[in-house]
Design a protein around this motif. Structure first.
Motif, PDB file in Angstrom:
ATOM      1  N   ASP A 141       0.833  -1.210   0.000  1.00  0.00           N
ATOM      2  CA  ASP A 141       0.000   0.000   0.000  1.00  0.00           C
ATOM      3  C   ASP A 141       0.864   1.255   0.000  1.00  0.00           C
ATOM      4  O   ASP A 141       0.553   2.231  -0.690  1.00  0.00           O
ATOM      5  N   ASP A 142       1.961   1.236   0.750  1.00  0.00           N
ATOM      6  CA  ASP A 142       2.854   2.401   0.789  1.00  0.00           C
ATOM      7  C   ASP A 142       3.531   2.619  -0.563  1.00  0.00           C
ATOM      8  O   ASP A 142       3.698   3.751  -1.010  1.00  0.00           O
ATOM      9  N   VAL A 143       3.921   1.533  -1.198  1.00  0.00           N
ATOM     10  CA  VAL A 143       4.569   1.636  -2.506  1.00  0.00           C
ATOM     11  C   VAL A 143       3.605   2.233  -3.517  1.00  0.00           C
ATOM     12  O   VAL A 143       3.936   3.182  -4.230  1.00  0.00           O
ATOM     13  N   PHE A 144       2.378   1.691  -3.564  1.00  0.00           N
ATOM     14  CA  PHE A 144       1.408   2.200  -4.529  1.00  0.00           C
ATOM     15  C   PHE A 144       1.019   3.646  -4.231  1.00  0.00           C
ATOM     16  O   PHE A 144       0.812   4.432  -5.145  1.00  0.00           O
ATOM     17  N   GLU A 145       0.932   3.975  -2.957  1.00  0.00           N
ATOM     18  CA  GLU A 145       0.593   5.360  -2.595  1.00  0.00           C
ATOM     19  C   GLU A 145       1.679   6.317  -3.062  1.00  0.00           C
ATOM     20  O   GLU A 145       1.402   7.393  -3.574  1.00  0.00           O
ATOM     21  N   SER A 146       2.933   5.918  -2.946  1.00  0.00           N
ATOM     22  CA  SER A 146       4.023   6.795  -3.378  1.00  0.00           C
ATOM     23  C   SER A 146       4.074   6.925  -4.896  1.00  0.00           C
ATOM     24  O   SER A 146       4.618   7.900  -5.416  1.00  0.00           O
ATOM     25  N   LEU A 147       3.490   5.970  -5.602  1.00  0.00           N
ATOM     26  CA  LEU A 147       3.480   6.020  -7.062  1.00  0.00           C
ATOM     27  C   LEU A 147       2.293   6.789  -7.617  1.00  0.00           C
ATOM     28  O   LEU A 147       2.301   7.189  -8.777  1.00  0.00           O
ATOM     29  N   SER A 148       1.259   6.983  -6.816  1.00  0.00           N
ATOM     30  CA  SER A 148       0.064   7.651  -7.327  1.00  0.00           C
ATOM     31  C   SER A 148       0.348   9.110  -7.630  1.00  0.00           C
ATOM     32  O   SER A 148       1.157   9.770  -6.987  1.00  0.00           O
ATOM     33  N   VAL A 149      -0.324   9.579  -8.639  1.00  0.00           N
ATOM     34  CA  VAL A 149      -0.146  10.966  -9.062  1.00  0.00           C
ATOM     35  C   VAL A 149      -1.245  11.791  -8.399  1.00  0.00           C
ATOM     36  O   VAL A 149      -2.423  11.486  -8.543  1.00  0.00           O
TER      37      VAL A 149
END
Length: 87
Positions: free
Chosen positions: A74-82
């Motif tokens: 979840d942290d990885v995907f959150e950091s990738l979101s624009v």
């Protein structure tokens, strides 16, 4: 590695099968490489090496998770979101 055109490989298929018992053969079509033909022994060895590498990577990943050296998905995907600005 020996190279053959697709047309040559097609017209001399029996010869191709003999050649790949010694070493893989690259097949080119329109001047570009499109395939490699290899013996069943070479293929099986390649697959075994790939499986061993995957097992090694899985063991390393398991150790990292056990040692807490990972970041939750979840942290990885959150950091990738624009973050789009609100209009």
């Amino acid at each position: 590695m020996e190279k053959l055109t697709a047309n040559t490989a097609k017209t001399r298929f029996g010869e191709l099968l003999l050649k790949v018992q010694k070493s893989p053969v690259q097949i080119d079509k329109n001047g570009r490489p499109v395939a490699v033909v290899m013996s069943i022994e070479d293929y099986e060895m390649t697959e075994q090496i790939k499986q061993e590498l995957l097992r090694k990577r899985l063991r390393a990943a398991h150790r990292e998770v056990k040692d807490g050296l990972y970041e939750p998905a979840d942290d990885v995907f959150e950091s990738l979101s624009v973050n789009e600005p609100n209009p």
